[in-house]
Design a protein around this motif. Structure first.
Motif, short mmCIF file in Angstrom:
data_model
loop_
_atom_site.label_atom_id
_atom_site.label_comp_id
_atom_site.label_asym_id
_atom_site.label_seq_id
_atom_site.Cartn_x
_atom_site.Cartn_y
_atom_site.Cartn_z
N SER A 12 0.96 -1.38 0.21
CA SER A 12 0.36 0.29 -0.20
C SER A 12 0.84 1.26 0.06
CB SER A 12 -1.15 -0.22 1.38
OG SER A 12 -0.24 0.21 2.34
N ALA A 13 0.68 2.49 -0.19
CA ALA A 13 1.10 3.63 -0.35
C ALA A 13 1.12 3.88 1.02
CB ALA A 13 0.26 5.03 -0.56
N VAL A 14 2.49 4.37 0.62
CA VAL A 14 3.88 5.04 2.50
C VAL A 14 3.30 6.83 2.32
CG1 VAL A 14 5.39 3.35 1.83
CG2 VAL A 14 5.65 5.02 0.99
N PRO A 15 3.59 7.08 3.42
CA PRO A 15 2.84 8.65 3.19
C PRO A 15 4.42 9.25 2.75
CG PRO A 15 2.96 7.27 5.76
CD PRO A 15 2.87 6.53 4.59
N MET A 16 3.70 10.78 1.73
CA MET A 16 4.84 11.91 0.92
C MET A 16 4.70 12.89 0.64
SD MET A 16 5.05 8.82 -2.94
CE MET A 16 5.64 7.34 -2.52
N GLY A 17 5.30 13.83 0.89
CA GLY A 17 5.51 14.56 1.12
C GLY A 17 6.61 15.88 0.60
N MET A 18 6.41 17.34 0.19
CA MET A 18 7.14 17.95 -0.33
C MET A 18 7.03 19.19 0.05
SD MET A 18 6.29 17.57 -4.26
CE MET A 18 4.80 18.14 -5.07
N ASN A 19 7.73 19.89 0.24
CA ASN A 19 8.01 21.21 0.71
C ASN A 19 8.33 22.17 -0.60
OD1 ASN A 19 7.72 20.61 2.86
ND2 ASN A 19 9.51 21.61 3.65
N LYS A 20 8.48 23.81 -1.16
CA LYS A 20 8.25 24.30 -2.36
C LYS A 20 9.67 24.61 -1.53
CE LYS A 20 7.04 26.49 -5.80
NZ LYS A 20 8.09 26.67 -6.59
N ASN A 21 10.45 24.19 -2.83
CA ASN A 21 11.72 24.70 -2.66
C ASN A 21 12.27 26.44 -3.52
OD1 ASN A 21 14.63 24.40 -2.20
ND2 ASN A 21 15.08 23.27 -4.29
N GLY A 43 10.09 13.96 7.37
CA GLY A 43 9.07 13.37 7.86
C GLY A 43 8.62 12.30 7.10
N PHE A 44 8.89 12.60 5.57
CA PHE A 44 8.55 11.36 4.65
C PHE A 44 9.67 11.59 3.38
CE2 PHE A 44 5.08 14.70 6.58
CZ PHE A 44 4.12 14.33 6.12
N GLY A 45 10.33 10.59 3.93
CA GLY A 45 11.80 9.95 4.03
C GLY A 45 11.23 8.85 3.20
N ASP A 46 10.21 8.54 2.69
CA ASP A 46 10.04 7.52 1.36
C ASP A 46 9.40 8.13 -0.01
OD1 ASP A 46 10.80 4.89 2.72
OD2 ASP A 46 9.30 5.15 3.74
N THR A 47 9.26 10.00 -0.45
CA THR A 47 8.66 10.28 -1.04
C THR A 47 9.36 10.18 -2.03
OG1 THR A 47 7.95 11.93 0.67
CG2 THR A 47 8.16 12.38 -1.76
N VAL A 48 8.03 10.20 -3.39
CA VAL A 48 8.93 10.19 -4.79
C VAL A 48 8.62 10.97 -5.26
CG1 VAL A 48 9.03 8.67 -6.84
CG2 VAL A 48 9.43 7.41 -4.59
N GLY A 136 9.15 27.44 1.38
CA GLY A 136 9.70 26.81 1.94
C GLY A 136 9.07 25.50 2.81
N VAL A 137 9.18 25.59 4.38
CA VAL A 137 8.55 24.45 4.83
C VAL A 137 7.00 25.06 5.22
CG1 VAL A 137 10.39 23.70 6.34
CG2 VAL A 137 8.65 25.56 7.29
N ASN A 138 6.26 26.30 4.66
CA ASN A 138 4.78 26.38 5.04
C ASN A 138 4.33 26.25 3.79
OD1 ASN A 138 5.11 27.65 7.39
ND2 ASN A 138 6.27 30.12 7.08
N SER A 139 5.11 26.25 2.58
CA SER A 139 4.57 25.41 1.10
C SER A 139 4.67 24.22 0.87
CB SER A 139 4.74 26.77 -0.33
OG SER A 139 4.77 27.81 0.44
N TYR A 140 3.62 23.23 1.20
CA TYR A 140 3.78 21.79 1.41
C TYR A 140 2.35 21.36 0.72
CZ TYR A 140 1.70 22.67 5.37
OH TYR A 140 -0.09 22.27 6.28
N LEU A 141 2.76 20.04 0.42
CA LEU A 141 1.50 19.27 -0.39
C LEU A 141 1.91 17.96 0.02
CD1 LEU A 141 -0.45 18.28 -2.61
CD2 LEU A 141 1.14 18.38 -3.64
N TYR A 142 0.94 17.20 0.94
CA TYR A 142 1.23 16.00 1.49
C TYR A 142 0.08 15.51 1.53
CZ TYR A 142 0.87 17.52 5.90
OH TYR A 142 -0.33 17.08 7.26
N PHE A 143 1.07 13.29 1.95
CA PHE A 143 -0.46 13.03 1.86
C PHE A 143 -0.33 11.54 2.70
CE2 PHE A 143 1.18 11.08 -1.94
CZ PHE A 143 1.35 9.63 -1.59
N SER A 144 -1.03 11.41 3.41
CA SER A 144 -1.14 9.85 4.34
C SER A 144 -2.15 9.19 4.45
CB SER A 144 -0.65 11.09 5.96
OG SER A 144 0.16 11.71 5.92
#
Length: 146
Positions: A12-21, A43-48, A136-144
């Motif tokens: 199943s899907a693992v949590p993934m997240g990214m910050n705007k760079n 905190g989202f080390g398995d992100t692709v 930065g950390v205040n612009s993000y997209l993630y899912f769990s």
């Protein structure tokens, strides 16, 4: 001779997240602009993250998507910006806002392995009013998984 059948269970899907760079400028009068340049969120080390600036699901799951963007730039009276959380090539959630700290309401999605989640936006309708999406950390997209 015996016949052996082996069956696996899809991971199943693992949590993934990214910050705007870094900051991204969206020209006034433009629409459906892909938000680009992302890095893995802490905190989202398995992100692709694909070369097309998308989170790529590792397997099937029902997930909750969270998104926040810090933006700046002028808007005309009674005007707002539009933001789309995209699932593959279709809008899964559209949200409009005139504030500078945009928090898109949580979105529940059912994912398959390889599904792509990404963001696009439409800025001011006036060519002279550009929008800046802050990095930065205040612009993000993630899912769990839900």
């Amino acid at each position: 001779m015996p016949f052996i059948v082996a069956a696996g269970v899809a991971e199943s899907a693992v949590p993934m997240g990214m910050n705007k760079n870094g900051n991204q400028s969206v020209a006034g009068g433009s629409s459906n602009v892909r938000l680009t340049d992302w890095v893995v969120r802490s905190g989202f080390g398995d992100t692709v993250i694909s070369a097309n600036h998308e989170l790529v699901a590792s397997g099937p799951a029902t997930v909750t998507v969270k998104c926040r963007l810090e933006v700046s730039g002028d808007l005309s009276f009674n005007e707002s910006r539009s933001f789309d959380v995209m699932l593959n090539n279709d809008p899964a959630k559209t949200f409009t806002s005139a504030v500078t700290s945009v928090i898109i309401p949580d979105t529940t999605l059912t994912l398959a392995r390889g599904d792509r989640i990404w963001l696009r936006m439409t800025g001011s309708k006036f060519n002279s009013y550009h929008t800046t999406v802050a990095g930065g950390v205040n612009s993000y997209l993630y899912f769990s998984p839900s």
